[in-house]
Scaffold this motif. Structure first.
Motif, PDB file in Angstrom:
ATOM      1  N   ARG A 110       9.877  -2.741  10.443  1.00 30.26           N
ATOM      2  CA  ARG A 110      11.098  -3.526  10.601  1.00 30.26           C
ATOM      3  C   ARG A 110      10.769  -4.816  10.266  1.00 30.26           C
ATOM      4  O   ARG A 110      11.362  -5.990   9.736  1.00 30.26           O
ATOM      5  CB  ARG A 110      11.771  -3.166  11.737  1.00 30.26           C
ATOM      6  N   ALA A 111       9.519  -5.277  10.843  1.00 30.53           N
ATOM      7  CA  ALA A 111       8.929  -6.538  10.681  1.00 30.53           C
ATOM      8  C   ALA A 111       8.534  -6.990   9.192  1.00 30.53           C
ATOM      9  O   ALA A 111       8.307  -8.026   8.784  1.00 30.53           O
ATOM     10  CB  ALA A 111       7.819  -6.575  11.688  1.00 30.53           C
ATOM     11  N   ARG A 112       8.297  -5.952   8.473  1.00 27.41           N
ATOM     12  CA  ARG A 112       7.470  -5.996   7.215  1.00 27.41           C
ATOM     13  C   ARG A 112       8.304  -6.702   6.215  1.00 27.41           C
ATOM     14  O   ARG A 112       7.946  -7.427   5.622  1.00 27.41           O
ATOM     15  CB  ARG A 112       7.409  -4.558   6.657  1.00 27.41           C
ATOM     16  N   THR A 113       9.785  -6.638   6.635  1.00 29.46           N
ATOM     17  CA  THR A 113      10.799  -7.414   5.428  1.00 29.46           C
ATOM     18  C   THR A 113      11.050  -8.751   6.172  1.00 29.46           C
ATOM     19  O   THR A 113      11.919  -9.515   5.591  1.00 29.46           O
ATOM     20  CB  THR A 113      11.998  -6.360   5.499  1.00 29.46           C
TER      21      THR A 113
ATOM     22  N   ASP B 127      -1.190 -11.242   6.760  1.00 30.81           N
ATOM     23  CA  ASP B 127      -2.409 -10.759   5.922  1.00 30.81           C
ATOM     24  C   ASP B 127      -2.523  -9.379   5.524  1.00 30.81           C
ATOM     25  O   ASP B 127      -2.585  -8.989   4.606  1.00 30.81           O
ATOM     26  CB  ASP B 127      -3.658 -11.298   6.477  1.00 30.81           C
ATOM     27  N   THR B 128      -2.511  -8.561   6.566  1.00 30.96           N
ATOM     28  CA  THR B 128      -2.405  -7.236   6.530  1.00 30.96           C
ATOM     29  C   THR B 128      -1.258  -6.445   6.366  1.00 30.96           C
ATOM     30  O   THR B 128      -1.126  -5.236   7.059  1.00 30.96           O
ATOM     31  CB  THR B 128      -3.165  -6.638   7.621  1.00 30.96           C
TER      32      THR B 128
ATOM     33  N   ARG C  39       6.945   0.899   2.484  1.00 37.18           N
ATOM     34  CA  ARG C  39       7.499   1.473   3.662  1.00 37.18           C
ATOM     35  C   ARG C  39       6.756   2.431   4.352  1.00 37.18           C
ATOM     36  O   ARG C  39       6.870   2.568   5.546  1.00 37.18           O
ATOM     37  CB  ARG C  39       9.019   1.844   3.143  1.00 37.18           C
ATOM     38  N   ARG C  40       5.966   3.241   3.602  1.00 34.65           N
ATOM     39  CA  ARG C  40       5.158   4.253   4.057  1.00 34.65           C
ATOM     40  C   ARG C  40       3.943   3.690   4.449  1.00 34.65           C
ATOM     41  O   ARG C  40       3.165   3.251   3.756  1.00 34.65           O
ATOM     42  CB  ARG C  40       5.187   5.308   2.967  1.00 34.65           C
ATOM     43  N   LEU C  41       3.750   3.877   5.865  1.00 36.03           N
ATOM     44  CA  LEU C  41       2.506   3.224   6.268  1.00 36.03           C
ATOM     45  C   LEU C  41       1.063   4.140   5.678  1.00 36.03           C
ATOM     46  O   LEU C  41       1.128   5.388   5.808  1.00 36.03           O
ATOM     47  CB  LEU C  41       2.311   3.082   7.807  1.00 36.03           C
ATOM     48  N   LYS C  42      -0.015   3.482   5.002  1.00 43.29           N
ATOM     49  CA  LYS C  42      -0.770   4.322   4.468  1.00 43.29           C
ATOM     50  C   LYS C  42      -2.112   3.842   5.155  1.00 43.29           C
ATOM     51  O   LYS C  42      -2.211   2.704   5.904  1.00 43.29           O
ATOM     52  CB  LYS C  42      -0.913   3.935   2.914  1.00 43.29           C
TER      53      LYS C  42
END
Length: 289
Positions: free
Chosen positions: A272-275, A280-281, A286-289
């Motif tokens: 949810r914080a990604r958007t 940096d990392t 959406r899929r965590l790799k």
């Protein structure tokens, strides 16, 4: 091949290591200083043991199967017992909830509670005859979530226990994990298994409003907002240790339950914080790799 993505494992390990050093008063020595000859084997690093524990959580394998040349199954058992005594599972989950609340915000005005039955073939403190699996050993996990589905509190018992008696310890665990900071108006969304006078009296005592499905009414008509806890049960069942619990000690079981809840919380925090934020990392998908 790591059991979980590094972007998920690293922040959890950093907080876990900080809590561990705080609980035991610092980093222990590499050697046992009380050994009379001073030639005791080096202590296995906590990071190595932690990664083996994560393998057990994700894959659901026994300690003998995940043991390696770097860490034996006896070391894993001893270290897990030590972490359980320090209460690190619940404390790690509480830290994850605090971080999620700070960055995203917990939706505490709506709570959803539901039970989920899984296998417990080895018996133990939280095992009982499963009514849906020919009375084989099973465990019931009762989970309380916020309005989005973030796990707040967990209670476990044998699979033959009804959902309704587990409501009180589940809500108490949820209030404890969030530090008792609840809004003035909170609605508990429950399915028809909680449709009883005992449940309504409990909600009145806790000062909660209840939206309880009525018995005899088809579920799609009155699904309400409780579907999020079903999704959370699916998230947590993605961990093999929870699908097939082989540990017998109730405290060890709770440790794994809250460890899985911490992973679910941090995963949703990152997604949810990604958007909303940039770092940096930051995962690009959406899929965590």
């Amino acid at each position: 091949m790591p059991a979980v993505p590094s972007c998920l494992l690293e922040p959890i390990w950093v907080e876990f290591h900080a809590l561990l050093n705080e609980a035991r008063g610092g980093e222990p020595p590499w050697f046992d200083l009380s050994h009379p000859w001073g030639c005791h084997r080096q202590r296995i690093p906590d990071r190595v043991v932690f990664e083996h524990v994560i393998d057990a959580l994700v894959h659901g394998s026994g300690y003998e199967r995940i043991a390696s040349a770097c860490c034996s199954d006896r070391t894993i058992r001893r270290r897990v017992a030590q972490w359980v005594r320090l209460g690190l599972g619940e404390r790690l989950h509480a830290v994850a909830l605090a971080a999620y609340d700070l960055i995203i915000g917990l939706e505490l005005s709506d709570l959803s509670v539901d039970g989920c039955m899984t296998k417990a073939p080895c018996g133990g403190d939280r095992a009982g005859p499963s009514p849906v699996d020919r009375r084989k050993g099973g465990m019931k996990r009762s989970t309380a979530t916020d309005g989005y589905g973030i796990p707040l509190g967990i209670a476990s018992a044998g699979a033959n226990r009804h959902d309704s008696p587990l409501l009180s310890p589940t809500l108490e665990a949820a209030f404890t994990q969030v530090g008792g900071q609840m809004p003035d108006e909170v609605t508990a969304h429950l399915d028809a298994a909680y449709d009883s006078g005992l449940t309504r009296r409990l909600l009145d005592e806790l000062g909660l409003d209840g939206e309880i499905a009525r018995k005899g009414v088809p579920s799609p008509i009155q699904v309400g907002k409780r579907w999020v806890v079903e999704r959370t049960n699916s998230w947590m069942n993605g961990y093999g240790k929870l699908r097939r619990m082989t540990d017998k000690n109730s405290q060890v079981i709770d440790f794994y339950l809250y460890l899985a809840a911490a992973f679910v919380t941090v995963r949703q925090l990152i997604q949810r914080a990604r958007t909303r934020y940039r770092w940096d990392t930051r995962p690009t998908t959406r899929r965590l790799k």
